[in-house]
Write a protein that holds these residues in place. Structure first.
Motif, PDB file in Angstrom:
ATOM      1  N   ARG A 139      -5.288  23.975   1.644  1.00 61.60           N
ATOM      2  CA  ARG A 139      -5.536  22.721   1.872  1.00 61.60           C
ATOM      3  C   ARG A 139      -5.870  21.489   1.226  1.00 61.60           C
ATOM      4  NH1 ARG A 139      -3.813  19.334   5.821  1.00 61.60           N
ATOM      5  NH2 ARG A 139      -4.769  21.362   7.303  1.00 61.60           N
ATOM      6  N   SER A 140      -5.695  20.748   0.181  1.00 59.15           N
ATOM      7  CA  SER A 140      -6.419  19.591   0.085  1.00 59.15           C
ATOM      8  C   SER A 140      -5.199  18.633   0.217  1.00 59.15           C
ATOM      9  CB  SER A 140      -7.178  20.276  -1.822  1.00 59.15           C
ATOM     10  OG  SER A 140      -7.433  20.758  -1.815  1.00 59.15           O
ATOM     11  N   GLU A 141      -6.169  17.587   0.676  1.00 65.93           N
ATOM     12  CA  GLU A 141      -5.472  16.576   1.553  1.00 65.93           C
ATOM     13  C   GLU A 141      -6.692  14.981   0.932  1.00 65.93           C
ATOM     14  OE1 GLU A 141      -2.981  17.602   5.762  1.00 65.93           O
ATOM     15  OE2 GLU A 141      -4.634  15.894   5.349  1.00 65.93           O
ATOM     16  N   LYS A 142      -5.897  13.783   0.867  1.00 61.60           N
ATOM     17  CA  LYS A 142      -6.416  12.944   0.589  1.00 61.60           C
ATOM     18  C   LYS A 142      -5.666  11.568   1.543  1.00 61.60           C
ATOM     19  CE  LYS A 142      -8.002  13.528  -4.173  1.00 61.60           C
ATOM     20  NZ  LYS A 142      -9.776  14.179  -3.615  1.00 61.60           N
ATOM     21  N   ARG A 143      -6.854  10.347   1.271  1.00 57.91           N
ATOM     22  CA  ARG A 143      -5.877   9.893   2.797  1.00 57.91           C
ATOM     23  C   ARG A 143      -6.210   8.180   2.153  1.00 57.91           C
ATOM     24  NH1 ARG A 143      -8.446  10.535   8.005  1.00 57.91           N
ATOM     25  NH2 ARG A 143      -6.988  11.745   8.318  1.00 57.91           N
ATOM     26  N   PHE A 144      -5.228   7.756   2.368  1.00 57.89           N
ATOM     27  CA  PHE A 144      -4.669   6.493   1.675  1.00 57.89           C
ATOM     28  C   PHE A 144      -5.033   5.546   2.472  1.00 57.89           C
ATOM     29  CE2 PHE A 144      -4.787   9.200  -2.172  1.00 57.89           C
ATOM     30  CZ  PHE A 144      -6.114   9.207  -2.631  1.00 57.89           C
ATOM     31  N   GLN A 145      -5.887   3.893   3.006  1.00 56.80           N
ATOM     32  CA  GLN A 145      -5.363   3.009   4.055  1.00 56.80           C
ATOM     33  C   GLN A 145      -4.624   2.035   3.935  1.00 56.80           C
ATOM     34  OE1 GLN A 145      -9.138   1.252   5.300  1.00 56.80           O
ATOM     35  NE2 GLN A 145      -8.214   0.074   7.241  1.00 56.80           N
ATOM     36  N   ARG A 146      -3.392   2.184   5.210  1.00 56.50           N
ATOM     37  CA  ARG A 146      -2.275   1.357   4.393  1.00 56.50           C
ATOM     38  C   ARG A 146      -3.354  -0.054   4.770  1.00 56.50           C
ATOM     39  NH1 ARG A 146       3.019   0.462   4.908  1.00 56.50           N
ATOM     40  NH2 ARG A 146       3.426   2.782   5.890  1.00 56.50           N
ATOM     41  N   LEU A 147      -3.048  -1.334   4.115  1.00 58.71           N
ATOM     42  CA  LEU A 147      -3.997  -2.846   4.346  1.00 58.71           C
ATOM     43  C   LEU A 147      -2.470  -3.515   4.875  1.00 58.71           C
ATOM     44  CD1 LEU A 147      -5.719  -2.624   0.861  1.00 58.71           C
ATOM     45  CD2 LEU A 147      -6.239  -1.786   3.063  1.00 58.71           C
ATOM     46  N   ASP A 148      -2.483  -4.300   5.836  1.00 57.03           N
ATOM     47  CA  ASP A 148      -2.579  -5.294   6.329  1.00 57.03           C
ATOM     48  C   ASP A 148      -1.981  -6.201   5.813  1.00 57.03           C
ATOM     49  OD1 ASP A 148      -1.344  -6.317   8.499  1.00 57.03           O
ATOM     50  OD2 ASP A 148      -3.629  -7.045   9.875  1.00 57.03           O
ATOM     51  N   ILE A 149      -1.722  -6.165   4.787  1.00 55.34           N
ATOM     52  CA  ILE A 149      -1.021  -7.457   3.397  1.00 55.34           C
ATOM     53  C   ILE A 149       0.295  -7.100   2.901  1.00 55.34           C
ATOM     54  CG2 ILE A 149      -1.479  -7.932   1.529  1.00 55.34           C
ATOM     55  CD1 ILE A 149      -4.014  -6.286   0.772  1.00 55.34           C
ATOM     56  N   VAL A 150       1.010  -8.612   3.387  1.00 56.41           N
ATOM     57  CA  VAL A 150       2.231  -8.591   3.104  1.00 56.41           C
ATOM     58  C   VAL A 150       2.758  -8.073   1.665  1.00 56.41           C
ATOM     59  CG1 VAL A 150       4.398  -9.713   3.399  1.00 56.41           C
ATOM     60  CG2 VAL A 150       2.720  -9.786   5.379  1.00 56.41           C
ATOM     61  N   PRO A 151       3.263  -7.340   1.488  1.00 57.86           N
ATOM     62  CA  PRO A 151       3.852  -6.872  -0.490  1.00 57.86           C
ATOM     63  C   PRO A 151       4.567  -8.277  -0.647  1.00 57.86           C
ATOM     64  CG  PRO A 151       4.938  -4.904   1.093  1.00 57.86           C
ATOM     65  CD  PRO A 151       3.685  -6.247   2.281  1.00 57.86           C
ATOM     66  N   LYS A 152       4.118  -8.175  -1.372  1.00 54.10           N
ATOM     67  CA  LYS A 152       5.195  -9.514  -3.083  1.00 54.10           C
ATOM     68  C   LYS A 152       5.561  -8.839  -3.933  1.00 54.10           C
ATOM     69  CE  LYS A 152       2.255 -13.086  -3.987  1.00 54.10           C
ATOM     70  NZ  LYS A 152       0.700 -13.307  -4.929  1.00 54.10           N
ATOM     71  N   GLU A 153       6.834  -9.822  -3.953  1.00 54.64           N
ATOM     72  CA  GLU A 153       7.931  -9.852  -5.212  1.00 54.64           C
ATOM     73  C   GLU A 153       7.193  -9.863  -6.606  1.00 54.64           C
ATOM     74  OE1 GLU A 153      12.474 -10.129  -6.368  1.00 54.64           O
ATOM     75  OE2 GLU A 153      11.605 -10.978  -4.598  1.00 54.64           O
TER      76      GLU A 153
END
Length: 207
Positions: free
Chosen positions: A177-191
């Motif tokens: 098993r291989s994994e990579k983690r990508f941090q969720r940022l506290d940024i409001v998505p923009k359209e």
């Protein structure tokens, strides 16, 4: 299963009978189960733990072509990935310095498939062998998913299983098993984002 990287693991597995291998973040975190692709919506750091880029899994490993500007975007120029739910899939924006470097839409049921609470991006199964040069004889499977962990971060995971005979002699069972983690940022998505200007645009093709 990547044969070149897996042969040493198979050899060890043959000696020990059965082995489980893991490569990924030091702290393993449980995954949640997604109810829909919309649960992945958010802005994520493009650089993962361990080293790697989230943009690989949405745009491919090669530099991203931009035919309109005759340019290519290197993955290390992408700072963030924004995922947004659309009617029939996900909208993926590659962002640099709060401007748009690349964008694509992935359709559910075609490029993306939600299965058992996770997004499957690749899946393979073999009954006896994976082809010429395979030293193991027996069933094997490989599954690559994207999902969200209990902390809200995005996880890329590849799980390989194999069982049978090595060199038609030694019994073996292998889980890798291989994994990579990508941090969720506290940024409001923009359209909408302005396109990146020439100062931070990628190198032109052939340049």
């Amino acid at each position: 299963m990547r044969l070149k990287n897996t042969i040493p693991l198979i050899l060890v597995s043959a000696l020990l009978g059965s082995c489980v291998f893991y490569s990924g973040p030091e702290e393993e975190v449980q995954l949640t189960r997604l109810a829909s692709l919309g649960d992945m919506a958010g802005v994520y750091d493009n650089e993962g733990d361990p080293e790697g880029y989230l943009s690989w899994y949405f745009f491919g490993y090669d530099p991203i072509g931009n035919s309109a500007e005759n340019a290519q975007i290197e993955h290390d120029a992408i700072e963030r990935i924004q995922l947004s739910r659309i009617d029939n899939g996900l909208d993926v924006k590659a962002l640099g310095q709060d401007c748009l470097l690349a964008e694509r839409q992935l359709l559910e049921g075609e490029e993306l498939e939600l299965d058992d609470g996770h997004v499957v991006i690749d899946q393979e199964a073999y009954l006896l062998t994976r082809g010429a040069g395979d030293v193991a004889l027996g069933p094997s499977t490989s599954k690559t998913i994207l999902s969200i962990d209990v902390n809200g971060n995005l996880i890329w995971r590849r799980q390989d299983y194999a069982a049978g005979l090595l060199f038609v002699i030694f019994p073996m069972a292998l889980s890798d098993r291989s994994e990579k983690r990508f941090q969720r940022l506290d940024i409001v998505p923009k359209e909408f984002y302005e396109k990146c200007n020439s100062q931070i645009s990628p190198t032109p093709i052939g340049g």
